[in-house]
Design a protein around this motif. Structure first.
Motif, PDB file in Angstrom:
ATOM      1  N   HIS A 204       0.849  -1.190   0.000  1.00 58.18           N
ATOM      2  CA  HIS A 204       0.000   0.000   0.000  1.00 58.18           C
ATOM      3  C   HIS A 204       0.886   1.241   0.000  1.00 58.18           C
ATOM      4  N   ALA A 205       0.761   2.070  -1.036  1.00 59.01           N
ATOM      5  CA  ALA A 205       1.719   3.155  -1.196  1.00 59.01           C
ATOM      6  C   ALA A 205       1.106   4.340  -1.917  1.00 59.01           C
ATOM      7  N   CYS A 206       1.788   5.466  -1.822  1.00 60.49           N
ATOM      8  CA  CYS A 206       1.473   6.650  -2.615  1.00 60.49           C
ATOM      9  C   CYS A 206       2.743   7.444  -2.814  1.00 60.49           C
ATOM     10  N   LEU A 207       2.723   8.349  -3.790  1.00 58.47           N
ATOM     11  CA  LEU A 207       3.824   9.251  -4.068  1.00 58.47           C
ATOM     12  C   LEU A 207       3.339  10.676  -3.879  1.00 58.47           C
ATOM     13  N   VAL A 208       4.171  11.512  -3.267  1.00 60.91           N
ATOM     14  CA  VAL A 208       3.839  12.915  -3.071  1.00 60.91           C
ATOM     15  C   VAL A 208       4.929  13.749  -3.735  1.00 60.91           C
ATOM     16  N   GLY A 209       4.519  14.710  -4.558  1.00 64.97           N
ATOM     17  CA  GLY A 209       5.530  15.529  -5.199  1.00 64.97           C
ATOM     18  C   GLY A 209       4.950  16.646  -6.034  1.00 64.97           C
ATOM     19  N   ASP A 210       5.839  17.425  -6.598  1.00 62.62           N
ATOM     20  CA  ASP A 210       5.458  18.495  -7.509  1.00 62.62           C
ATOM     21  C   ASP A 210       4.868  17.894  -8.777  1.00 62.62           C
ATOM     22  N   ALA A 211       3.815  18.515  -9.301  1.00 57.34           N
ATOM     23  CA  ALA A 211       3.138  17.969 -10.478  1.00 57.34           C
ATOM     24  C   ALA A 211       4.077  17.838 -11.666  1.00 57.34           C
ATOM     25  N   ALA A 212       4.956  18.809 -11.861  1.00 53.95           N
ATOM     26  CA  ALA A 212       5.870  18.762 -13.006  1.00 53.95           C
ATOM     27  C   ALA A 212       6.859  17.612 -12.880  1.00 53.95           C
ATOM     28  N   VAL A 213       7.295  17.308 -11.659  1.00 49.06           N
ATOM     29  CA  VAL A 213       8.201  16.177 -11.455  1.00 49.06           C
ATOM     30  C   VAL A 213       7.449  14.872 -11.684  1.00 49.06           C
ATOM     31  N   LEU A 214       6.246  14.764 -11.143  1.00 44.72           N
ATOM     32  CA  LEU A 214       5.449  13.547 -11.313  1.00 44.72           C
ATOM     33  C   LEU A 214       5.129  13.273 -12.782  1.00 44.72           C
ATOM     34  N   ARG A 215       5.008  14.329 -13.576  1.00 53.04           N
ATOM     35  CA  ARG A 215       4.724  14.153 -15.005  1.00 53.04           C
ATOM     36  C   ARG A 215       5.993  13.935 -15.817  1.00 53.04           C
ATOM     37  N   LEU A 236      -2.908  13.503   3.258  1.00 55.55           N
ATOM     38  CA  LEU A 236      -1.672  13.873   2.572  1.00 55.55           C
ATOM     39  C   LEU A 236      -1.956  14.797   1.395  1.00 55.55           C
ATOM     40  N   THR A 237      -3.056  14.547   0.708  1.00 54.52           N
ATOM     41  CA  THR A 237      -3.440  15.391  -0.426  1.00 54.52           C
ATOM     42  C   THR A 237      -3.710  16.816   0.035  1.00 54.52           C
ATOM     43  N   ARG A 238      -4.423  16.962   1.148  1.00 59.09           N
ATOM     44  CA  ARG A 238      -4.709  18.305   1.673  1.00 59.09           C
ATOM     45  C   ARG A 238      -3.427  19.008   2.096  1.00 59.09           C
ATOM     46  N   ARG A 239      -2.528  18.275   2.749  1.00 62.30           N
ATOM     47  CA  ARG A 239      -1.281  18.893   3.180  1.00 62.30           C
ATOM     48  C   ARG A 239      -0.437  19.311   1.986  1.00 62.30           C
ATOM     49  N   ALA A 240      -0.365  18.463   0.973  1.00 64.09           N
ATOM     50  CA  ALA A 240       0.435  18.789  -0.214  1.00 64.09           C
ATOM     51  C   ALA A 240      -0.151  19.986  -0.955  1.00 64.09           C
ATOM     52  N   ALA A 241      -1.465  20.035  -1.084  1.00 63.53           N
ATOM     53  CA  ALA A 241      -2.113  21.138  -1.803  1.00 63.53           C
ATOM     54  C   ALA A 241      -1.961  22.456  -1.077  1.00 63.53           C
ATOM     55  N   GLY A 242      -1.838  22.408   0.248  1.00 65.28           N
ATOM     56  CA  GLY A 242      -1.733  23.632   1.037  1.00 65.28           C
ATOM     57  C   GLY A 242      -0.311  24.069   1.323  1.00 65.28           C
ATOM     58  N   ASP A 243       0.673  23.401   0.740  1.00 68.76           N
ATOM     59  CA  ASP A 243       2.071  23.734   0.972  1.00 68.76           C
ATOM     60  C   ASP A 243       2.420  25.060   0.308  1.00 68.76           C
ATOM     61  N   TRP A 244       3.566  25.666   0.729  1.00 68.31           N
ATOM     62  CA  TRP A 244       4.045  26.893   0.084  1.00 68.31           C
ATOM     63  C   TRP A 244       4.200  26.670  -1.412  1.00 68.31           C
ATOM     64  N   PHE A 245       4.683  25.463  -1.777  1.00 69.62           N
ATOM     65  CA  PHE A 245       4.795  25.057  -3.178  1.00 69.62           C
ATOM     66  C   PHE A 245       3.885  23.851  -3.356  1.00 69.62           C
ATOM     67  N   PRO A 246       2.643  24.067  -3.790  1.00 71.49           N
ATOM     68  CA  PRO A 246       1.656  22.985  -3.800  1.00 71.49           C
ATOM     69  C   PRO A 246       2.122  21.770  -4.601  1.00 71.49           C
ATOM     70  N   GLY A 247       1.792  20.609  -4.060  1.00 74.94           N
ATOM     71  CA  GLY A 247       2.090  19.343  -4.716  1.00 74.94           C
ATOM     72  C   GLY A 247       0.841  18.517  -4.845  1.00 74.94           C
ATOM     73  N   ARG A 248       1.005  17.320  -5.348  1.00 73.73           N
ATOM     74  CA  ARG A 248      -0.122  16.405  -5.479  1.00 73.73           C
ATOM     75  C   ARG A 248       0.298  15.013  -5.056  1.00 73.73           C
ATOM     76  N   VAL A 249      -0.705  14.147  -4.888  1.00 78.56           N
ATOM     77  CA  VAL A 249      -0.487  12.779  -4.433  1.00 78.56           C
ATOM     78  C   VAL A 249      -0.951  11.814  -5.514  1.00 78.56           C
ATOM     79  N   VAL A 250      -0.123  10.829  -5.811  1.00 78.02           N
ATOM     80  CA  VAL A 250      -0.457   9.777  -6.767  1.00 78.02           C
ATOM     81  C   VAL A 250      -0.683   8.491  -5.973  1.00 78.02           C
TER      82      VAL A 250
END
Length: 285
Positions: A204-215, A236-250
């Motif tokens: 069971h896993a997920c990845l968290v990162g900048d959208a441009a890196v994930l793409r 984790l999705t809420r925390r990533a979206a609310g970061d100074w540099f928003p990210g996303r979760v895969v």
């Protein structure tokens, strides 16, 4: 030990290369650690809960969500750097039992001398290879294993294989989590292989990162969260979206596609992680 004339920077050879401590002009008593020019850690000696680096905030968010706020955890840190996350856990979860495994003894001495951490008998720093540390650790000893190990700017091959991941899984408690910093760039071969490999033992896993890196559009850091039970993806999705540099979760089917068809890495065919593009690193001076 050498201080450059005219500023407070510290430049010194360590076992794995050249270490440099650069003061942060915006935060008193804050420093960035570089190894061979690659930024490794940022610490604020007055505020250990401050996490400057984007990927470290994502690791911190995952640690925050693993247990109720303030509850102590058992944490094994593979890779020490300037002890940013151990200091964070010490500050936010008092009473946590932490072990740091750092292969570079001269670096440990430098950080202990120049950027000392708060005395705490529950925080033990040992000079040892990460894989060797796992080999002598008892089953189920930790709630969290954090891997942030780099030789220069690359993760060593022996910390990328299924055999390594199986050792991580063995030392984790049944509900424990593996958190790994994956640095990679287009076409994300290393990150995809790590997801495929780790999920063999921690499914069971997920990845968290900048959208441009994930793409796969640029080089950067991705945080892998893996365990035997589903990770807290909505939080984790809420925390990533609310970061100074928003990210996303895969996660879920999207993560299946991300790692689909990628072969699992074994010791026999493991290689160091993808090197960064030339000139990518810069630190304010």
């Amino acid at each position: 030990m050498g201080r450059r004339r005219g500023d407070d920077r510290v430049v010194v050879p360590v076992d794995t290369g050249r270490a440099e401590l650069v003061p942060d002009p915006d935060r008193p008593r804050s420093w960035t650690l570089l190894l061979d020019g690659a930024p490794q850690s940022h610490v604020d000696l007055d505020d250990p809960a401050h996490l400057e680096f984007e990927y470290v905030r994502r690791l911190g968010a995952a640690i925050d969500l693993l247990a109720p706020a303030g509850a102590p955890l058992r944490v094994l840190h593979l890779g020490g750097g300037a002890l940013t996350l151990p200091r964070y856990v010490q500050s936010t979860r008092p009473g946590s039992a932490q072990r740091v495994s750092e292969v570079d003894g001269a670096l440990v001495d430098l950080v202990r001398r120049e950027l000392p951490w708060a005395a705490d008998p529950r925080l033990k720093v040992r000079v040892a290879d990460a894989r060797a540390t796992l080999a002598v650790t008892r089953d189920g000893a930790y709630d969290v294993v954090v891997a942030d190990v780099f030789a220069g700017a690359r993760t060593p091959a022996h910390l990328t294989s299924l055999e390594y991941a199986a050792e991580v899984a063995r030392v984790l408690a049944p509900s424990g989590w593996y958190l790994a910093n994956l640095a990679d760039g287009p076409p994300l071969r290393h990150a995809r292989a790590q997801v495929a490999t780790v999920r063999q033992v921690l499914p069971h896993a997920c990845l968290v990162g900048d959208a441009a890196v994930l793409r796969g559009r640029r080089y950067g850091n991705l945080v892998l969260v893996a365990g035997r039970v589903p990770p807290p993806v909505p939080e984790l999705t809420r925390r990533a979206a609310g970061d100074w540099f928003p990210g996303r979760v895969v996660a879920g089917a999207e993560l299946d596609r991300f790692a689909g068809g990628v072969p699992v890495v074994h010791d026999a065919d493991a290689v160091d992680s993808t090197p960064p593009p030339p000139g990518i690193f810069s630190v304010r001076r």
